[in-house]
Design a protein around this motif. Sequence first.
Motif, PDB file in Angstrom:
ATOM      1  N   GLY A   1      41.768  35.012  49.600  1.00  0.00           N
ATOM      2  CA  GLY A   1      41.772  36.172  48.708  1.00  0.00           C
ATOM      3  C   GLY A   1      42.285  35.817  47.328  1.00  0.00           C
ATOM      4  N   GLU A   2      43.332  34.984  47.280  1.00  0.00           N
ATOM      5  CA  GLU A   2      43.882  34.556  45.998  1.00  0.00           C
ATOM      6  C   GLU A   2      42.890  33.657  45.261  1.00  0.00           C
ATOM      7  OE1 GLU A   2      47.695  32.820  46.779  1.00  0.00           O
ATOM      8  OE2 GLU A   2      48.432  34.646  47.730  1.00  0.00           O
ATOM      9  N   THR A   3      42.191  32.785  45.976  1.00  0.00           N
ATOM     10  CA  THR A   3      41.194  31.910  45.359  1.00  0.00           C
ATOM     11  C   THR A   3      40.073  32.730  44.738  1.00  0.00           C
ATOM     12  OG1 THR A   3      41.660  30.139  46.924  1.00  0.00           O
ATOM     13  CG2 THR A   3      39.542  30.051  45.794  1.00  0.00           C
ATOM     14  N   MET A   4      39.624  33.773  45.435  1.00  0.00           N
ATOM     15  CA  MET A   4      38.537  34.602  44.917  1.00  0.00           C
ATOM     16  C   MET A   4      38.958  35.379  43.679  1.00  0.00           C
ATOM     17  SD  MET A   4      35.953  33.778  46.572  1.00  0.00           S
ATOM     18  CE  MET A   4      34.857  34.966  45.837  1.00  0.00           C
ATOM     19  N   ALA A   5      40.230  35.627  43.503  1.00  0.00           N
ATOM     20  CA  ALA A   5      40.708  36.400  42.359  1.00  0.00           C
ATOM     21  C   ALA A   5      40.944  35.539  41.122  1.00  0.00           C
ATOM     22  CB  ALA A   5      41.995  37.127  42.730  1.00  0.00           C
ATOM     23  N   ARG A   6      40.906  34.225  41.265  1.00  0.00           N
ATOM     24  CA  ARG A   6      41.146  33.341  40.115  1.00  0.00           C
ATOM     25  C   ARG A   6      40.009  33.444  39.107  1.00  0.00           C
ATOM     26  NH1 ARG A   6      42.601  27.948  43.360  1.00  0.00           N
ATOM     27  NH2 ARG A   6      44.601  28.623  44.166  1.00  0.00           N
ATOM     28  N   ARG A   7      40.369  33.348  37.840  1.00  0.00           N
ATOM     29  CA  ARG A   7      39.381  33.388  36.757  1.00  0.00           C
ATOM     30  C   ARG A   7      38.380  32.243  36.921  1.00  0.00           C
ATOM     31  NH1 ARG A   7      38.274  35.766  32.395  1.00  0.00           N
ATOM     32  NH2 ARG A   7      40.168  36.974  32.238  1.00  0.00           N
ATOM     33  N   GLU A   8      38.855  31.053  37.288  1.00  0.00           N
ATOM     34  CA  GLU A   8      37.981  29.897  37.453  1.00  0.00           C
ATOM     35  C   GLU A   8      36.875  30.186  38.475  1.00  0.00           C
ATOM     36  OE1 GLU A   8      38.472  25.167  38.556  1.00  0.00           O
ATOM     37  OE2 GLU A   8      39.933  26.605  39.337  1.00  0.00           O
ATOM     38  N   THR A   9      37.236  30.815  39.577  1.00  0.00           N
ATOM     39  CA  THR A   9      36.259  31.148  40.614  1.00  0.00           C
ATOM     40  C   THR A   9      35.227  32.123  40.075  1.00  0.00           C
ATOM     41  OG1 THR A   9      37.949  30.837  42.311  1.00  0.00           O
ATOM     42  CG2 THR A   9      35.966  32.066  42.942  1.00  0.00           C
ATOM     43  N   LEU A  10      35.695  33.139  39.378  1.00  0.00           N
ATOM     44  CA  LEU A  10      34.782  34.141  38.831  1.00  0.00           C
ATOM     45  C   LEU A  10      33.848  33.543  37.782  1.00  0.00           C
ATOM     46  CD1 LEU A  10      37.296  37.092  38.599  1.00  0.00           C
ATOM     47  CD2 LEU A  10      35.591  36.679  40.361  1.00  0.00           C
ATOM     48  N   GLU A  11      34.388  32.664  36.938  1.00  0.00           N
ATOM     49  CA  GLU A  11      33.548  32.022  35.922  1.00  0.00           C
ATOM     50  C   GLU A  11      32.512  31.108  36.570  1.00  0.00           C
ATOM     51  OE1 GLU A  11      36.213  30.112  33.186  1.00  0.00           O
ATOM     52  OE2 GLU A  11      36.926  32.022  32.379  1.00  0.00           O
TER      53      GLU A  11
END
Length: 154
Positions: free
Chosen positions: A110-120
């Motif tokens: 869940g924390e990984t999915m919330a990272r800006r890097e993941t979203l970008e």
Amino acid sequence: MGAQKSSVTGTLASAYSLSKRGEGPNPIDIHVGNRLRLRRTLLGLSQEILGEAVGITFQQLQKYERGMNRISASRLFNLSQVLGVPVGYFFEDLPATEQATRIALGSEEGETMARRETLELVRAYYRVPDGAVRRRAFDLLKALGGDVREAEDA
């Protein structure tokens, strides 16, 4: 009638326990806020631009995204229209129970999915117009991450 009333009361009591004051944000509000932030970021919108589009301040939008303030039904409907998703989008992947919600929101995934890097990364991935190229990039990333078996199977 007494048995029916007690089962309804039990249901109401358990639903109410999800949102008692002083216990911090409701896990469902946090989930909805995370989905809001995910969609906003995938569209490349700032909090200020989205806030202006729905008539709220970026500070209020921040509170929604953190789950600190609940989003009213009318505001959620308005956000869904501006973001181009159905209202149900905000509740997708919601764990069935309060305990599962707390576990999911606190999990490493869940924390990984919330990272800006993941979203970008996701946004860049979907900007690649050729589906075959996207698939090869996906397979490459899986292989680089050590998941060679899954990359070959796909």
